[in-house]
Enzyme design. Structure first.
Site, PDB file in Angstrom:
ATOM      1  N   ARG A  71      90.374  27.140  28.283  1.00 21.28           N
ATOM      2  CA  ARG A  71      89.279  26.202  28.102  1.00 21.28           C
ATOM      3  C   ARG A  71      88.617  26.436  26.746  1.00 21.28           C
ATOM      4  NH1 ARG A  71      85.484  27.516  30.731  1.00 21.28           N
ATOM      5  NH2 ARG A  71      86.298  29.306  31.855  1.00 21.28           N
ATOM      6  N   TYR A 199      96.097  21.901  28.137  1.00 20.39           N
ATOM      7  CA  TYR A 199      95.872  23.086  28.973  1.00 20.39           C
ATOM      8  C   TYR A 199      95.099  22.712  30.234  1.00 20.39           C
ATOM      9  CZ  TYR A 199      93.673  27.039  31.113  1.00 20.39           C
ATOM     10  OH  TYR A 199      93.233  27.908  32.070  1.00 20.39           O
ATOM     11  N   LYS A 208      87.484  21.344  36.702  1.00 24.63           N
ATOM     12  CA  LYS A 208      86.168  21.720  36.166  1.00 24.63           C
ATOM     13  C   LYS A 208      85.376  20.492  35.728  1.00 24.63           C
ATOM     14  CE  LYS A 208      86.616  25.876  37.299  1.00 24.63           C
ATOM     15  NZ  LYS A 208      87.375  26.906  36.759  1.00 24.63           N
ATOM     16  N   HIS A 228      80.876  27.002  41.454  1.00 20.27           N
ATOM     17  CA  HIS A 228      82.102  27.713  41.039  1.00 20.27           C
ATOM     18  C   HIS A 228      82.323  28.881  42.003  1.00 20.27           C
ATOM     19  CE1 HIS A 228      84.378  29.756  37.420  1.00 20.27           C
ATOM     20  NE2 HIS A 228      85.207  29.181  38.264  1.00 20.27           N
ATOM     21  N   SER A 250      84.949  33.047  35.432  1.00 21.45           N
ATOM     22  CA  SER A 250      86.388  32.886  35.290  1.00 21.45           C
ATOM     23  C   SER A 250      87.073  34.240  35.098  1.00 21.45           C
ATOM     24  CB  SER A 250      86.692  31.990  34.097  1.00 21.45           C
ATOM     25  OG  SER A 250      86.051  30.746  34.286  1.00 21.45           O
ATOM     26  N   CYS A 252      87.315  36.728  37.080  1.00 20.82           N
ATOM     27  CA  CYS A 252      86.551  37.873  37.577  1.00 20.82           C
ATOM     28  C   CYS A 252      86.786  38.125  39.063  1.00 20.82           C
ATOM     29  CB  CYS A 252      85.073  37.695  37.300  1.00 20.82           C
ATOM     30  SG  CYS A 252      84.687  37.825  35.538  1.00 20.82           S
ATOM     31  N   ASP A 279      88.140  28.614  44.114  1.00 21.74           N
ATOM     32  CA  ASP A 279      87.500  28.355  42.820  1.00 21.74           C
ATOM     33  C   ASP A 279      86.259  27.466  42.900  1.00 21.74           C
ATOM     34  OD1 ASP A 279      87.791  28.934  39.954  1.00 21.74           O
ATOM     35  OD2 ASP A 279      88.114  26.794  39.690  1.00 21.74           O
ATOM     36  N   ARG A 373      99.058  30.970  33.986  1.00 24.57           N
ATOM     37  CA  ARG A 373      98.598  30.530  35.307  1.00 24.57           C
ATOM     38  C   ARG A 373      99.739  30.038  36.179  1.00 24.57           C
ATOM     39  NH1 ARG A 373      92.717  30.392  36.363  1.00 24.57           N
ATOM     40  NH2 ARG A 373      91.880  31.277  34.454  1.00 24.57           N
TER      41      ARG A 373
HETATM   42  P1  GTP Z   1      89.588  31.850  37.517  1.00 22.60           P
HETATM   43  O1  GTP Z   1      90.798  31.244  38.095  1.00 22.60           O
HETATM   44  O2  GTP Z   1      89.629  31.928  36.024  1.00 22.60           O
HETATM   45  O3  GTP Z   1      88.319  31.208  37.982  1.00 22.60           O
HETATM   46  O4  GTP Z   1      89.593  33.426  37.929  1.00 22.60           O
HETATM   47  P2  GTP Z   1      89.258  34.182  39.297  1.00 22.60           P
HETATM   48  O5  GTP Z   1      87.786  34.423  39.385  1.00 22.60           O
HETATM   49  O6  GTP Z   1      89.904  33.511  40.434  1.00 22.60           O
HETATM   50  O7  GTP Z   1      89.903  35.627  39.048  1.00 22.60           O
HETATM   51  P3  GTP Z   1      91.231  36.285  39.687  1.00 22.60           P
HETATM   52  O8  GTP Z   1      91.079  36.554  41.143  1.00 22.60           O
HETATM   53  O9  GTP Z   1      92.402  35.497  39.267  1.00 22.60           O
HETATM   54  O10 GTP Z   1      91.234  37.687  38.948  1.00 22.60           O
HETATM   55  C1  GTP Z   1      91.250  37.799  37.545  1.00 22.60           C
HETATM   56  C2  GTP Z   1      91.660  39.179  37.122  1.00 22.60           C
HETATM   57  O11 GTP Z   1      90.790  40.156  37.695  1.00 22.60           O
HETATM   58  C3  GTP Z   1      93.078  39.539  37.553  1.00 22.60           C
HETATM   59  O12 GTP Z   1      93.734  40.190  36.499  1.00 22.60           O
HETATM   60  C4  GTP Z   1      92.855  40.477  38.718  1.00 22.60           C
HETATM   61  O13 GTP Z   1      93.903  41.399  38.843  1.00 22.60           O
HETATM   62  C5  GTP Z   1      91.523  41.145  38.387  1.00 22.60           C
HETATM   63  N1  GTP Z   1      90.794  41.529  39.623  1.00 22.60           N
HETATM   64  C6  GTP Z   1      90.531  40.730  40.679  1.00 22.60           C
HETATM   65  N2  GTP Z   1      89.873  41.407  41.661  1.00 22.60           N
HETATM   66  C7  GTP Z   1      89.705  42.661  41.203  1.00 22.60           C
HETATM   67  C8  GTP Z   1      89.093  43.836  41.754  1.00 22.60           C
HETATM   68  O14 GTP Z   1      88.570  43.866  42.867  1.00 22.60           O
HETATM   69  N3  GTP Z   1      89.108  44.953  40.962  1.00 22.60           N
HETATM   70  C9  GTP Z   1      89.678  44.958  39.719  1.00 22.60           C
HETATM   71  N4  GTP Z   1      89.633  46.084  39.024  1.00 22.60           N
HETATM   72  N5  GTP Z   1      90.275  43.871  39.179  1.00 22.60           N
HETATM   73  C10 GTP Z   1      90.286  42.737  39.900  1.00 22.60           C
HETATM   74  C1  SPV Z   2      88.433  29.010  35.135  1.00 22.49           C
HETATM   75  O1  SPV Z   2      88.549  29.239  33.923  1.00 22.49           O
HETATM   76  O2  SPV Z   2      87.368  29.241  35.758  1.00 22.49           O
HETATM   77  C2  SPV Z   2      89.576  28.490  35.901  1.00 22.49           C
HETATM   78  C3  SPV Z   2      90.728  28.020  35.172  1.00 22.49           C
HETATM   79  O3  SPV Z   2      89.508  28.404  37.110  1.00 22.49           O
HETATM   80  S1  SPV Z   2      90.422  26.490  34.438  1.00 22.49           S
HETATM   81  O4  SPV Z   2      91.010  25.463  35.262  1.00 22.49           O
HETATM   82  O5  SPV Z   2      91.069  26.549  33.135  1.00 22.49           O
HETATM   83  O6  SPV Z   2      89.013  26.270  34.300  1.00 22.49           O
HETATM   84 MN    MN Z   3      87.558  29.199  37.883  1.00 28.41          MN
END
Ligand code: GTP
Ligand code: SPV
Ligand code: MN
Length: 592
Positions: A71, A199, A208, A228, A250, A252, A279, A373
């Protein structure tokens, strides 16, 4: 072929034809035949690569331009009529000027190409919380992703009938020129225009752009909320299912928490976790006075790196069929995919995310982009909630906020009540990630994880949160918590094991919700007594370590409180006085 007699839809589509001048118009009717035909076409042009159909049936690989991988917040605009409705956390662009510039970019943008008309529903088609959009695009990649991420087809137009209540989305790849890339939301017009990107987050307009930026604005006007947030259900041994919604910025941890597999001890005792969404949550007051949430999406657009059989087996399983991978590494030996953190065995014969053929074992650059992704259908997820298709949503018992903080924020604490919970959400801060372009690892304020996604003034958004609380009886209000899985030690290693073990923290929340456990009052909120977090089965994790990450560092928080006040100043008189009072009260407690 058109699929509707809705005059407003036909007018909108015709306006795009007149402007973008396509050679041909194709309406996406939702049929498999059409998707198969489009897939074939994308394979023949190289836009998509067919993966090993025995190991990954129905799966495709796509690589975006190297300058188009995340983004772009500095090129994202809220084009509200008045600048004061946009607010300090967004970029404003005067609608007349924005339309003029965008229309000059769109003029003839589809010449010689096909224009696709995608009718889509966010939420189950016809559901009481669901909403409809039409996305116009010149990209088959977008069509195939929207098919996974939303409900697409003629039945959506049937549900719309003659109504004018639909979001108008226009996307054009153009030259993928980063200097002319614009992601524009026009909240008062129910319109989105996205140009010069391909993207996901910039071009899958249901996500979003609509489900957060436009929908947050609609929610403010219609007394509901677009957040979110992931949504999960925890089944307790007595079969009661408690639903929680969690907002993390994002990359996290939302997808990971939403699909969590509890540690063995919990599974033995009968605990199960179900994923409703990973999400986005749309939240409305239900007939019984509680808040109900739906996941408006139909698939997962998840971060690939770090996803593996140990960290998130459910997400990995969800990607084994009918999935589109974007910017991951291509294993040329068996025509499958790979990314950092999948396993310790990078493919020797590999095409990296930029399209370069490399030996993955000796390569020095990352093979998959950090923001690579997968787009996976929700139905593929082994722990998908049986309530996923319930358009009325699930009742929410807790809101969880959280971020990536190496220091300061404890593992978990609970807010005192709704308004204090809104305060806790509003002061969220997190280290930036690769999900958006720009520096990574810089701490910034990201209220409710909505900073990049709020379609109006953040001060008015805080007011809306307070108003929503006032509408819900106290005994029906969700409890508010804040978590931080990302505290690091002096060597920079994460202290808390995270992932499935986050269940131990959710378990404390369950007990707090049921009124079964006391906590420890601190100036920022209630933290657990260390003995109330179940560490059974966590062999190398001591109670001392736990105490370390539960500690509230008063001096650190005094600095934090000053930072909050500075941040709050940026909202001027749009900052609700309730929150200013919360900030003062926090300082008083810290100095007491
Ligand atoms: P978006 O799709 O961007 O909104 O991201 P998201 O909030 O869904 O994050 P996602 O669950 O994909 O995790 C993002 C990164 O954080 C990955 O590399 C995970 O491995 C890492 N991660 C997720 N949960 C944990 C956790 O509990 N501990 C640690 N250390 N890393 C984590
Ligand atoms: C985020 O960045 O919070 C995502 C991926 O979930 S995107 O669709 O690129 O916003
Ligand atoms: Mn997201």
């Amino acid at each position: 072929m058109t699929m509707t007699t809705n005059k407003k839809v036909l007018e909108f589509v015709q306006s795009r034809v007149d402007l973008c001048k396509p050679a041909k118009v194709v309406w996406i009717d939702g049929s498999k035949e059409l998707y198969d035909q489009l897939t074939k076409e994308a394979l023949s042009t190289g836009e998509m690569i067919e993966l090993n159909q025995e190991k990954l049936p129905g799966c495709l690989l796509h690589r975006t331009a190297v300058n188009d991988v995340a983004r772009v917040e500095n090129r994202t605009f809220i084009c509200s009529r008045k600048e004061e409705d946009c607010g300090p956390t967004n970029n404003w662009w005067e609608p007349a000027k924005a339309y003029a510039e965008l229309e000059s970019i769109l003029a003839g943008a589809y010449e010689g190409e096909t224009m696709y008309v995608i009718p889509f529903s966010m939420g189950p088609v016809g559901g009481p919380i669901s909403k409809i959009g039409i996305e116009i695009t010149d990209s088959i990649y977008v069509v195939l992703n929207m098919r996974i991420m939303t409900r697409v087809g003629k039945n959506v137009l049937d549900a719309l009938g003659d109504s004018n209540d639909f979001v108008r989305g226009t996307h054009a790849k153009c030259q993928v020129d980063p200097e002319k890339r614009y992601i524009c939301q026009f909240p008062e017009d129910n319109a989105i225009i996205s140009v010069n990107s391909a993207y996901g987050g910039n071009v899958l307009l249901g996500k979003k752009c609509f489900a957060l930026r436009i929908a947050s604005y609609q929610g403010k006007n219609e007394m509901w909320m677009a957040e979110h947030m992931l949504i999960l259900g925890i089944e307790k041994p007595n079969k009661e299912i408690v639903y929680m919604a969690a907002a993390f910025p994002s990359a996290c941890g939302k997808t990971n928490l939403a699909m969590l597999i509890p540690p063995e001890g919990y599974r033995k005792n009968g605990y199960k976790v179900f994923c409703v969404g990973d999400d986005i949550a749309w939240i409305k007051k239900g007939p019984d006075g509680r808040l109900y949430a739906i996941n408006p999406e139909n698939g997962f657009f998840g971060v690939a790196p770090g996803t593996n059989v140990k960290s998130n087996p459910n997400a990995l399983a969800a990607t084994q069929k009918n999935t589109i991978f974007t910017n991951v590494a291509h294993n040329m030996t068996d025509n499958t995919v790979w990314w950092e953190g999948l396993d310790k065995n990078p493919p020797e014969d590999c095409v990296d995310w930029t399209g370069k053929r490399v030996n993955g074992k000796t390569a020095t650059e990352k093979l998959a982009h950090p923001n690579s992704r997968f787009t996976a259908p929700a139905v593929n997820c082994p722990c998908l909630s049986s309530e996923f298709e319930n358009g009325a949503g699930v009742p929410i018992s807790a809101f969880i906020f959280g971020g990536r903080r190496a220091k300061t924020a404890p593992l978990v604490y609970q807010a005192r009540d709704w308004n204090n919970g809104v305060f806790v959400g509003s002061i969220m801060a997190s280290e930036t990630t690769a999900a958006a372009t720009g520096a990574v690892g810089v701490v910034r304020r990201d209220p409710m994880a909505m900073r990049p996604f709020c379609g109006y003034h953040m001060g008015d958004y805080f007011r809306h949160w307070l108003d929503m609380g006032a509408m819900i009886d106290k005994d029906k209000q969700p409890k508010f918590f804040n978590v931080n899985w990302f505290r690091t030690d002096d060597e920079g290693h994460f202290i808390w094991p995270g992932f499935g073990d986050n269940m131990r923290v959710l378990d404390w929340m369950l007990k707090r919700i049921a009124g079964e456990v006391e906590g420890v009052e601190t100036p920022i909120g209630v933290v657990p007594k260390a003995e109330d977090i179940n560490l059974e089965g966590l062999d190398d994790f001591s109670v001392e370590k736990l105490q370390g990450i539960l500690e509230v560092d008063k001096e650190g928080w005094k600095k934090e409180a000053e930072g909050i006040k500075e941040f709050y100043k940026t909202f001027g008189d749009k900052l609700p006085k309730e929150l200013a009072e919360q900030a003062d009260a926090l300082q008083v407690r810290l100095n007491g």
